[in-house]
Each structure stands twice: as C-alpha cells, then as structure tokens.
Design an enzyme around this catalytic site. Structure first.
Site, short mmCIF file in Angstrom:
data_model
loop_
_atom_site.label_atom_id
_atom_site.label_comp_id
_atom_site.label_asym_id
_atom_site.label_seq_id
_atom_site.Cartn_x
_atom_site.Cartn_y
_atom_site.Cartn_z
N GLY A 11 0.80 -1.22 0.00
CA GLY A 11 0.00 0.00 0.00
C GLY A 11 0.84 1.27 0.00
N ASP B 281 -0.98 -3.43 12.85
CA ASP B 281 -1.09 -4.00 11.51
C ASP B 281 -0.38 -5.34 11.44
OD1 ASP B 281 -2.12 -3.89 8.99
OD2 ASP B 281 -0.52 -2.65 8.14
N1 LIG Z 1 13.25 -5.31 4.25
C1 LIG Z 1 12.81 -6.07 3.24
N2 LIG Z 1 13.57 -7.05 2.74
C2 LIG Z 1 13.15 -7.85 1.74
N3 LIG Z 1 11.94 -7.72 1.15
C3 LIG Z 1 11.12 -6.75 1.60
C4 LIG Z 1 11.50 -5.87 2.66
N4 LIG Z 1 10.46 -5.02 2.90
C5 LIG Z 1 9.50 -5.36 2.04
N5 LIG Z 1 9.89 -6.39 1.24
C6 LIG Z 1 9.12 -7.05 0.17
O1 LIG Z 1 8.27 -6.09 -0.42
C7 LIG Z 1 6.92 -6.53 -0.38
C8 LIG Z 1 6.03 -5.33 -0.16
O2 LIG Z 1 6.16 -4.91 1.18
P1 LIG Z 1 5.22 -3.84 1.84
O3 LIG Z 1 5.48 -3.89 3.28
O4 LIG Z 1 5.42 -2.54 1.16
O5 LIG Z 1 3.76 -4.30 1.47
P2 LIG Z 1 2.85 -5.45 2.06
O6 LIG Z 1 3.22 -5.73 3.48
O7 LIG Z 1 2.91 -6.62 1.12
O8 LIG Z 1 1.41 -4.81 2.00
P3 LIG Z 1 0.82 -3.73 3.00
O9 LIG Z 1 0.88 -2.44 2.29
O10 LIG Z 1 -0.56 -4.21 3.22
O11 LIG Z 1 1.65 -3.74 4.25
C9 LIG Z 1 6.85 -7.55 0.74
O12 LIG Z 1 5.90 -8.54 0.46
C10 LIG Z 1 8.24 -8.15 0.76
O13 LIG Z 1 8.27 -9.28 -0.06
#
Ligand SMILES: Nc1ncnc2c1ncn2[C@@H]1O[C@H](COP(=O)(O)OP(=O)(O)OP(=O)(O)O)[C@@H](O)[C@H]1O
Ligand SMILES: [Mg+2]
Length: 441
Positions: free
Chosen positions: A93, A213
């Site tokens: 998001g 969350d």
């Molecule tokens: N520190 C990190 N290291 C490796 N991959 C990451 C990291 N942070 C995020 N990601 C990858 O990026 C994707 C998107 O993460 P993000 O937290 O932005 O969204 P989300 O958790 O999938 O959705 P939401 O917006 O509902 O939280 C994750 O599913 C993960 O696979």
C-alpha cells in the site's frame, strides 16, 4: 516561525540525548496523577511529539541519537539501479520496494550490505503520515524481531525508507504463494515465537507501542527464518497509566483486526494479540485470513476454524494438509490451537498477554525434538516439468497425498511444479530464491 520550530527540535534533540523530550515532559506533567512512577522515565520520542509538518531538518535533529542515515533521492536511485524493475522486490500500500546495495563509499560507517528501499507511491493511499510514523517508531526501536531501519530520504514530495534486506521476504509469500514449497512445522513455530517476541518488545516497553497492523505480509524472514516485524506506518503510542486503550480511527487489514476495535475504535495491546491469533491460525492451517475463493462458510478463517480449536480430536480437520502426518507434533499443534483460540476471544480481557503467548510457544518448540523432517525432492515428469515429491529419510521417493483428497485442501497448492532442482528440504530453502509478490528475487 521556521526559526521557532528549529529551536524546538534542537531542544528536542538535546532532551532526546538526555532521555526526555520537552513536550513528553509537559504531557507527563499534565497526566502525572494517572501515570505510574515507572513510566516517568520515558526515553522514546512519541509520534505525537512531531508535527505532521516537521521539516527535514527538524526530523533529523530530533532523531540525532538514532543513527539513521539520511539519503538523497539521487543516491537511492543509484543503489537501486534507477529503481529498475529487475530490482523490484514487491509492492504494498505504501509503494514499490526495491533491492539495492550500499557501502561505506555512500556514507562513512555504513557497512557493505544489501538493502530494501521502499518508495512512497505519490498517487497511492498512504503518505507523509505513515512514512513519518515508520521513521519515528523504527528509528528509535531496536530489537532482533523488528526489521532494522537503516535510513530514509525526505526530499521535496519524495519519501523513501531504507531497511536491512530480509533474504526470505514475507511470511505471506511463504504461506500462500504458488510454487513456493510448504514451510516445515519447525520453521512455522520458530516464526510464531519470533513474531510474538517482537510484539512483546513493543507492548512491554516503558512507553508501549501498539503495532496495529500485525499480519503475514508484515512479518519478514531472514535467512534463518527469524521473524522481524516491518511496517510501522499504523503503529500507535499505547495507553499510559491506568488507561486501557487509545481511541483511534479504525485502520488495519480486514481479517486481522480485532472485533472490538472495528466496532469502537478502541485500540489496546489485546487488539494486537487478536491479530496474532489470526496469524497463528494461518500458520496452522495454511489458509489466508480471508479467502474469497472459498465457499462462504469457509471464507473467514477465524469463523471456520474456531469451532475446531478447542477439541483436540478435531485438530486434524484444520491443520495444513501440506504438513504431512509425522512431520509435526500433534501435541504441539493442539497447544498452539488452543492458544490461538484464547487469542481470538471476543472479550479482549480473556485474551492472554503477549508474554504468555511467547512462553507457551517456546514450550511447544521443546516438544518438537522427535518429529521427522521431510525431505523434498523434485522428480522430472514426462512433459519436462519438475514434480515436487516428499520422502522420509532412507525410503524411496513416495507420492505426496493427492492435493485435493483432503476436503479442506485448497487449490493454492494445486500447482506444485517447479522448473529448478533442489534435493533436501534444507537445501531447498537455502537454494531457492525467495519469491516475491511480483515474482522477483
Ligand atoms: N526489508 C525487506 N527485505 C526484503 N523484502 C522486503 C523488505 N520489505 C519489504 N519487502 C518485500 O516487499 C513486499 C512489499 O512490502 P510492503 O510492506 O510494502 O507491502 P505489504 O506488506 O505486502 O502490504 P501492505 O501495504 O498491506 O503492508 C513484501 O511482500 C516483501 O516481499
Ligand atoms: Mg507490509
């Protein structure tokens, strides 16, 4: 005005270094009668201490003790190869997340490492407020089970976050993405313990934090399946003193949020415990908290699973069919199921404290010593695909049970074909590139 703001933040940083923030101090004085002695030694700047309009300079000086690196947009473009698609890890998001490389040439003292760079989507639903919450909370909170924020970028309308890279991506990808081998039982329990410890650290801090969350996509995994909580955009300072909750706008994710929070906006540490119960159920069942592809009776994981959780004889009805008999401890599964039941109680007061959750799950890990670890092998089929098979040590390869023989089994595991070779379960996890929502490693 600007000058005044800068002065305030300069003072703030001074107090931050000394352990107390001036406005926290003022607030504390006001609440003195309600706040216990223990809470007077507040060391963390709370979210409400920052105005939403805090300038980059205000922020950097207020967080001066947190060791966050401040990057320029040009630097982050460089480390992610201009936010190239080949570096894309996934998207949520907040916006897209890219893999990048940093080292001390970029900043003195910055160790050579892979990072994840999260870029605010300027057209998206989230914005400066969520970015600021992330910087303020994660910038000050450090724990093995929280993802480490390395730095940020605050330039014009651009907002970016730079984290340590988590090799195995999110728990959501491991549980629900196609072509990803099922998580072994021990890894599931290790993840549950780690995530619970992360929550315990937040809830039991001198100035508690409510995460708000807690869900599978916000639990990231390192190479050893150590779980780390990420995404503090919705986090809230918890209630102080005798107060039991804080009142907020209802935000979070459908299927994970506690019923009383949805109904009243009253947020407490017990709301996080409810969400923990949902994730524990996802780990036990391999099902999503909400799955619109299922029949109506089974769409909501909590509604479907709850009646089976307390009856030990019915536990097999809900356990993930990918966890074959003998690859998990029935006793441990029964205890985990009844713990999930308590976490999911409609009465917040009946839910356990997160510290009880941690100790219960740790005791389950001790029950795991005798379980057989599956060995996963891939066997070439006539059409040239690789079929995932499972064998117990010292035995020939055996067919895994047909995916749809279990009446609860979902089509998500229907396609267990891979294009690559791996030999044992352990090797598989070590060699297999982590797959992201958008399919890139
Ligand atoms: N520190 C990190 N290291 C490796 N991959 C990451 C990291 N942070 C995020 N990601 C990858 O990026 C994707 C998107 O993460 P993000 O937290 O932005 O969204 P989300 O958790 O999938 O959705 P939401 O917006 O509902 O939280 C994750 O599913 C993960 O696979
Ligand atoms: Mg997330």
């Amino acid at each position: 005005m600007q000058q005044q703001k800068t002065r305030v933040s300069w003072l703030a940083s001074l107090f931050f270094l000394c352990g107390v923030h001036p406005s926290s101090e003022k607030k504390m004085n006001m609440k003195k009668s309600r706040v216990s002695e223990k809470q007077l030694s507040i060391t963390r700047l709370s979210f409400s201490d920052f105005g939403k309009s805090a300038s980059p300079k205000d922020l950097s000086s207020s967080l001066v003790g947190s060791n966050l690196h401040i990057f320029t947009l040009a630097e982050l473009k460089l480390v992610t190869r201009n936010f190239s698609n080949t570096n894309l890890l996934g998207e949520g998001g907040f916006g897209p997340v890219y893999k990048g490389q940093v080292d001390e040439k970029l900043r003195p003292g910055l160790k050579r490492q892979t990072v994840a760079v999260k870029l605010l989507d300027l057209e998206g639903m989230q914005g400066h407020k969520e970015w600021l919450a992330e910087v303020i909370f994660l910038g000050q909170l450090r724990h093995t089970n929280l993802v480490k924020l390395i730095g940020y970028c605050y330039e014009d309308e651009h907002r970016l976050l730079v984290y340590e890279f988590m090799e195995r991506g999110s728990l959501e990808n491991h549980l629900f993405q196609k072509f990803v081998p099922p998580l072994p039982w021990k890894a599931r329990m290790r993840i549950a313990v780690g995530a619970a410890k992360g929550l315990a650290f937040l809830h039991e801090a001198e100035q508690p934090v409510i995460y708000r969350d807690f869900k599978a996509s916000n639990i990231l995994l390192d190479s050893d399946y150590e779980a780390k909580l990420s995404d503090f955009g919705l986090a809230k300072d918890g209630p102080l003193g005798d107060e039991t909750h804080v009142s907020t706008r209802v935000m979070g994710t459908q299927g994970y949020a506690a019923p009383e929070y949805i109904m009243t906006g009253h947020l407490s540490a017990r709301s996080d415990v409810f969400s923990f119960g949902v994730v524990l159920l996802e780990l036990l069942t391999g099902r999503r908290s909400v799955d619109k592809n299922r029949c109506r009776r089974e769409e909501s994981l909590v509604e479907w699973a709850k009646p089976h959780l307390r009856d030990h004889r019915r536990i097999y009805r809900i356990i993930d069919p990918c966890l074959l008999d003998g690859n998990y401890s029935t006793k441990a599964a029964q205890i985990a199921a009844s713990l999930a039941y308590q976490c999911l109680s409609h009465r917040p007061k009946s839910r356990p404290h997160i510290s009880t959750v941690v100790s219960t799950l740790q005791s389950i890990q001790d029950l795991d010593v005798d379980i057989k670890e599956p060995v996963i092998v891939y066997v070439a089929t006539e059409d040239g695909n690789m079929l995932l098979k499972e064998e117990t040590k010292n035995k020939d390869v055996v067919e895994p049970p047909a995916i749809n023989t279990n009446r609860h089994c979902h089509k998500r595991r229907g396609a267990r074909y891979l294009k690559s070779f791996s030999y044992s379960d352990t090797a598989l996890y070590r060699n297999c590139p982590t797959r992201r929502r958008n399919g890139r490693a």
